[in-house]
Design a protein around this motif. Sequence first.
Motif, PDB file in Angstrom:
ATOM      1  N   ILE A 458      -7.041  -6.087  -8.526  1.00  0.00           N
ATOM      2  CA  ILE A 458      -6.331  -5.707  -9.755  1.00  0.00           C
ATOM      3  C   ILE A 458      -7.026  -6.300 -10.972  1.00  0.00           C
ATOM      4  CG2 ILE A 458      -4.148  -5.926 -11.001  1.00  0.00           C
ATOM      5  CD1 ILE A 458      -2.683  -5.821  -8.348  1.00  0.00           C
ATOM      6  N   GLN A 459      -7.560  -7.516 -10.847  1.00  0.00           N
ATOM      7  CA  GLN A 459      -8.328  -8.181 -11.911  1.00  0.00           C
ATOM      8  C   GLN A 459      -7.500  -8.303 -13.199  1.00  0.00           C
ATOM      9  OE1 GLN A 459     -11.860  -5.645 -11.975  1.00  0.00           O
ATOM     10  NE2 GLN A 459     -12.930  -7.005 -10.532  1.00  0.00           N
ATOM     11  N   SER A 460      -6.353  -8.966 -13.079  1.00  0.00           N
ATOM     12  CA  SER A 460      -5.475  -9.186 -14.237  1.00  0.00           C
ATOM     13  C   SER A 460      -5.577 -10.640 -14.686  1.00  0.00           C
ATOM     14  CB  SER A 460      -4.026  -8.849 -13.871  1.00  0.00           C
ATOM     15  OG  SER A 460      -3.132  -9.318 -14.842  1.00  0.00           O
ATOM     16  N   ASP A 461      -5.863 -10.858 -15.984  1.00  0.00           N
ATOM     17  CA  ASP A 461      -5.911 -12.217 -16.531  1.00  0.00           C
ATOM     18  C   ASP A 461      -4.538 -12.873 -16.484  1.00  0.00           C
ATOM     19  OD1 ASP A 461      -8.523 -11.673 -17.029  1.00  0.00           O
ATOM     20  OD2 ASP A 461      -8.327 -11.553 -19.218  1.00  0.00           O
ATOM     21  N   ALA A 462      -3.488 -12.082 -16.683  1.00  0.00           N
ATOM     22  CA  ALA A 462      -2.134 -12.635 -16.737  1.00  0.00           C
ATOM     23  C   ALA A 462      -1.729 -13.244 -15.410  1.00  0.00           C
ATOM     24  CB  ALA A 462      -1.143 -11.549 -17.151  1.00  0.00           C
ATOM     25  N   THR A 463      -2.173 -12.658 -14.312  1.00  0.00           N
ATOM     26  CA  THR A 463      -1.818 -13.213 -13.012  1.00  0.00           C
ATOM     27  C   THR A 463      -2.512 -14.552 -12.791  1.00  0.00           C
ATOM     28  OG1 THR A 463      -3.603 -11.994 -11.918  1.00  0.00           O
ATOM     29  CG2 THR A 463      -1.442 -10.920 -12.050  1.00  0.00           C
ATOM     30  N   VAL A 464      -3.781 -14.638 -13.242  1.00  0.00           N
ATOM     31  CA  VAL A 464      -4.529 -15.881 -13.062  1.00  0.00           C
ATOM     32  C   VAL A 464      -3.889 -17.012 -13.842  1.00  0.00           C
ATOM     33  CG1 VAL A 464      -6.764 -17.022 -13.363  1.00  0.00           C
ATOM     34  CG2 VAL A 464      -6.680 -14.635 -12.612  1.00  0.00           C
ATOM     35  N   THR A 465      -3.569 -16.751 -15.084  1.00  0.00           N
ATOM     36  CA  THR A 465      -2.965 -17.804 -15.926  1.00  0.00           C
ATOM     37  C   THR A 465      -1.597 -18.215 -15.399  1.00  0.00           C
ATOM     38  OG1 THR A 465      -2.055 -16.144 -17.446  1.00  0.00           O
ATOM     39  CG2 THR A 465      -4.220 -17.046 -17.981  1.00  0.00           C
ATOM     40  N   TYR A 466      -0.859 -17.266 -14.824  1.00  0.00           N
ATOM     41  CA  TYR A 466       0.441 -17.618 -14.240  1.00  0.00           C
ATOM     42  C   TYR A 466       0.242 -18.600 -13.096  1.00  0.00           C
ATOM     43  CZ  TYR A 466       4.995 -17.296 -11.909  1.00  0.00           C
ATOM     44  OH  TYR A 466       6.203 -17.605 -11.334  1.00  0.00           O
ATOM     45  N   GLY A 467      -0.747 -18.302 -12.231  1.00  0.00           N
ATOM     46  CA  GLY A 467      -1.035 -19.201 -11.113  1.00  0.00           C
ATOM     47  C   GLY A 467      -1.523 -20.563 -11.571  1.00  0.00           C
ATOM     48  N   LEU A 468      -2.160 -20.592 -12.705  1.00  0.00           N
ATOM     49  CA  LEU A 468      -2.638 -21.850 -13.245  1.00  0.00           C
ATOM     50  C   LEU A 468      -1.552 -22.611 -13.990  1.00  0.00           C
ATOM     51  CD1 LEU A 468      -6.154 -20.705 -14.571  1.00  0.00           C
ATOM     52  CD2 LEU A 468      -5.657 -22.020 -12.485  1.00  0.00           C
ATOM     53  N   ILE A 470      -0.438 -21.872 -16.981  1.00  0.00           N
ATOM     54  CA  ILE A 470      -0.749 -21.941 -18.410  1.00  0.00           C
ATOM     55  C   ILE A 470      -0.496 -20.565 -19.055  1.00  0.00           C
ATOM     56  CG2 ILE A 470      -2.498 -23.744 -18.084  1.00  0.00           C
ATOM     57  CD1 ILE A 470      -4.642 -21.557 -18.351  1.00  0.00           C
ATOM     58  N   ARG A 471      -0.466 -20.586 -20.360  1.00  0.00           N
ATOM     59  CA  ARG A 471      -0.388 -19.308 -21.087  1.00  0.00           C
ATOM     60  C   ARG A 471      -1.634 -19.241 -21.980  1.00  0.00           C
ATOM     61  NH1 ARG A 471       3.739 -15.830 -21.176  1.00  0.00           N
ATOM     62  NH2 ARG A 471       5.733 -16.451 -20.260  1.00  0.00           N
ATOM     63  N   SER A 472      -2.485 -18.299 -21.671  1.00  0.00           N
ATOM     64  CA  SER A 472      -3.737 -18.169 -22.416  1.00  0.00           C
ATOM     65  C   SER A 472      -4.285 -16.764 -22.240  1.00  0.00           C
ATOM     66  CB  SER A 472      -4.785 -19.189 -21.947  1.00  0.00           C
ATOM     67  OG  SER A 472      -6.003 -18.982 -22.602  1.00  0.00           O
ATOM     68  N   PHE A 473      -5.010 -16.308 -23.274  1.00  0.00           N
ATOM     69  CA  PHE A 473      -5.679 -15.005 -23.183  1.00  0.00           C
ATOM     70  C   PHE A 473      -7.124 -15.161 -22.719  1.00  0.00           C
ATOM     71  CE2 PHE A 473      -2.351 -14.328 -26.394  1.00  0.00           C
ATOM     72  CZ  PHE A 473      -1.695 -13.240 -25.841  1.00  0.00           C
ATOM     73  N   TYR A 474      -7.489 -16.397 -22.464  1.00  0.00           N
ATOM     74  CA  TYR A 474      -8.881 -16.628 -22.089  1.00  0.00           C
ATOM     75  C   TYR A 474      -8.946 -17.420 -20.796  1.00  0.00           C
ATOM     76  CZ  TYR A 474     -13.629 -18.383 -22.069  1.00  0.00           C
ATOM     77  OH  TYR A 474     -14.944 -18.703 -21.704  1.00  0.00           O
ATOM     78  N   ILE A 475      -9.756 -16.965 -19.860  1.00  0.00           N
ATOM     79  CA  ILE A 475     -10.043 -17.686 -18.614  1.00  0.00           C
ATOM     80  C   ILE A 475     -11.549 -17.620 -18.379  1.00  0.00           C
ATOM     81  CG2 ILE A 475      -7.790 -17.347 -17.524  1.00  0.00           C
ATOM     82  CD1 ILE A 475      -8.947 -14.989 -16.003  1.00  0.00           C
ATOM     83  N   ASP A 476     -12.094 -18.666 -17.783  1.00  0.00           N
ATOM     84  CA  ASP A 476     -13.548 -18.694 -17.538  1.00  0.00           C
ATOM     85  C   ASP A 476     -13.867 -18.113 -16.169  1.00  0.00           C
ATOM     86  OD1 ASP A 476     -12.969 -20.722 -15.676  1.00  0.00           O
ATOM     87  OD2 ASP A 476     -13.317 -22.310 -17.147  1.00  0.00           O
ATOM     88  N   GLU A 477     -15.138 -18.072 -15.867  1.00  0.00           N
ATOM     89  CA  GLU A 477     -15.576 -17.458 -14.619  1.00  0.00           C
ATOM     90  C   GLU A 477     -15.162 -18.292 -13.403  1.00  0.00           C
ATOM     91  OE1 GLU A 477     -16.884 -14.467 -14.280  1.00  0.00           O
ATOM     92  OE2 GLU A 477     -16.660 -14.187 -16.447  1.00  0.00           O
ATOM     93  N   ASP A 478     -15.137 -19.607 -13.545  1.00  0.00           N
ATOM     94  CA  ASP A 478     -14.707 -20.444 -12.422  1.00  0.00           C
ATOM     95  C   ASP A 478     -13.254 -20.179 -12.057  1.00  0.00           C
ATOM     96  OD1 ASP A 478     -17.212 -21.565 -12.268  1.00  0.00           O
ATOM     97  OD2 ASP A 478     -16.673 -23.283 -13.540  1.00  0.00           O
ATOM     98  N   GLN A 479     -12.425 -20.038 -13.080  1.00  0.00           N
ATOM     99  CA  GLN A 479     -10.996 -19.741 -12.834  1.00  0.00           C
ATOM    100  C   GLN A 479     -10.844 -18.366 -12.174  1.00  0.00           C
ATOM    101  OE1 GLN A 479      -9.709 -20.300 -16.903  1.00  0.00           O
ATOM    102  NE2 GLN A 479      -8.826 -22.333 -16.441  1.00  0.00           N
ATOM    103  N   LYS A 483     -10.200 -18.723  -5.294  1.00  0.00           N
ATOM    104  CA  LYS A 483      -9.340 -18.011  -4.357  1.00  0.00           C
ATOM    105  C   LYS A 483      -8.115 -18.814  -3.947  1.00  0.00           C
ATOM    106  CE  LYS A 483     -12.695 -14.908  -2.199  1.00  0.00           C
ATOM    107  NZ  LYS A 483     -13.229 -14.421  -0.910  1.00  0.00           N
ATOM    108  N   THR A 484      -8.092 -20.098  -4.257  1.00  0.00           N
ATOM    109  CA  THR A 484      -6.933 -20.911  -3.895  1.00  0.00           C
ATOM    110  C   THR A 484      -5.712 -20.587  -4.754  1.00  0.00           C
ATOM    111  OG1 THR A 484      -7.608 -22.674  -5.431  1.00  0.00           O
ATOM    112  CG2 THR A 484      -8.449 -22.784  -3.146  1.00  0.00           C
ATOM    113  N   ASN A 485      -5.953 -19.930  -5.817  1.00  0.00           N
ATOM    114  CA  ASN A 485      -4.835 -19.502  -6.677  1.00  0.00           C
ATOM    115  C   ASN A 485      -4.253 -18.220  -6.095  1.00  0.00           C
ATOM    116  OD1 ASN A 485      -3.066 -18.676  -8.670  1.00  0.00           O
ATOM    117  ND2 ASN A 485      -4.574 -18.756 -10.346  1.00  0.00           N
ATOM    118  N   PRO A 486      -3.048 -18.280  -5.501  1.00  0.00           N
ATOM    119  CA  PRO A 486      -2.487 -17.078  -4.862  1.00  0.00           C
ATOM    120  C   PRO A 486      -2.198 -15.944  -5.855  1.00  0.00           C
ATOM    121  CG  PRO A 486      -0.847 -18.808  -4.958  1.00  0.00           C
ATOM    122  CD  PRO A 486      -2.131 -19.416  -5.443  1.00  0.00           C
ATOM    123  N   TYR A 487      -2.240 -16.265  -7.133  1.00  0.00           N
ATOM    124  CA  TYR A 487      -1.963 -15.236  -8.150  1.00  0.00           C
ATOM    125  C   TYR A 487      -3.269 -14.750  -8.803  1.00  0.00           C
ATOM    126  CZ  TYR A 487       2.953 -16.523  -7.705  1.00  0.00           C
ATOM    127  OH  TYR A 487       4.208 -16.745  -7.211  1.00  0.00           O
TER     128      TYR A 487
END
Length: 560
Positions: A458-468, A470-479, A483-487
């Motif tokens: 799906i490649q959604s930034d919002a899911t990544v930030t939720y798993g982290l 945090i609330r942000s519009f920016y995430i880096d390549e490491d984030q 794969k440990t982030n289930p979101y």
Amino acid sequence: MSPVNSDDSAGEVSGGGRPLTRKEIRAREKLQTTQGQSIIPPQAFETGPAGDPTPPEPAQQMPSKPEPARPEPSLPQPADPQTMMQPAQPPADAPGESYPGDAGDEPAIDSRDHPQAAPTVHEPETTALYTVAADNPAPAADNGYYDHHEDAPTGPYAETEAHYVYQDAGLHPAGTYSPDGQAGVEYHGDDGEDLMARAASRAPKGPSKKIRRRRRFLALVLTLTLFVVAFSVGSQLLKPLLGADAVADYPGPGTGEVTITVPPGSGAKAVADELRAKNVVASADAFLKDFMAAGGALSPGDFSMREEMKNSDAVAVLLDREQGKVMYIALSAGLRVNESLQAISEGTGVSVPELTALSNDPGQFGVPSRAKNLEGFLAPGEYRFPLGTSATDILQKLVTTTLDELKAQGITDPAKQYDVVTVASIVQAEGGQAEYGDVAGAIYNRLKPTNTETNGLIQSDATVTYGLGIRSFYIDEDQKADKTNPYNTYANTGLPAGPIGSPGKTAIDAAAKPTSNDYMYWVTINLDTKETKFSRTLAQHNVYVAQYNAWCNDNPGRCV
């Protein structure tokens, strides 16, 4: 004499050219009473008093010179009305006596072949105003009457039955008339002629009074009916124009949910018009009157109301007068569960730990078994609860609102409900409201097994930030690669572990019924307007990403 015999002595001839017989005269008089519109009713005739009539003198030939007129007899007193109504009785036959005319049907002597004989006049004891000898011929001009030959009296009564008295006998002076030398024939002057003239000229009889009254009554009823129908139809057509059928207020308490936004500096009239446009109140004028009578002042903000509210209830909401009587909660769409519980605690006074403990036991609220907490099921909106309402009841109300919306969209299976809420939460976070349907369609396209463009990611930034966390519009390549982030939907295929926030009604509806398309990518290029661009290939998507980066450069500090 009878009016039908008041013509000259030449006599009326029958269809065969001969004078009328006594039987024909009698038949003519009967016909006059039945076909002449009852000009002279039968009851108007009466004979003199019963008694033996004086036998008539034998007929003598009339001299060539007419005899002097017979002296006018004295008028009799009017007979009793009952007697007038009775037919005359024939006198008894005297033995050995015979009367002229006893031959019955024998024709009268034709005046063309024999000298004219004077009529024999029979004088009863009471003299009638109109007396005619039985042998006197009828007048020639009888105004359309026909000859009859069946009912003429014969025998010794023939002469007696030829004498009649008119009911109005006392009203006309009798005169003596002797046409062509016939003496002794009494004639009633012009009155008889006038009577016949009126009978001949009388117009056909019109409808009876009863029929005319019935017609007038029916015309009146029809007119009144048409008037009532026209009035009813006209009043119904005019009601909307005149506002006669407008409702001033709803009975309340109302249904559904309507959000009313009051901008800073907005006037009461503008708010009243918006309330009427959204069917919150029945009449803008009536609401404005109640609002002005309350004496309060508007405060800017968003107010949750219902359709068809009572004016007084809507006024209380706008003036925040219910806050002291109820527990008020306002939840925005897209809040995460911890943010929602904090808002609930502030509105109700229930502690966050107590609310968190309840949320971590989602099974008691009827959510799907895959849910670990109430994330995604606490429906956003404004809520008012009576003072003393328990925390469990408050959370149950919010969860039930979400489940009801899913069922309304035909999603009843618990497992599918959980997936739809998860997709709806991503749509709520990623897209502008106008593109919710297209974003949902693109997400489902990426989840298809045949997807070779993103291979199920799906490649959604919002899911990544939720798993982290945090609330942000920016995430880096490491984030993105973690794969440990289930979101993390960049590293893990399929849907994330669960919802990432509380979707609103519009997002749930879009996830339940997505727009059919072939998009694989989307990106919001303007965070203020929520403008979102869609593409089918990565190359086109990168073009839109460059537009987003340009907007971020133009708006420092917004894309962090």
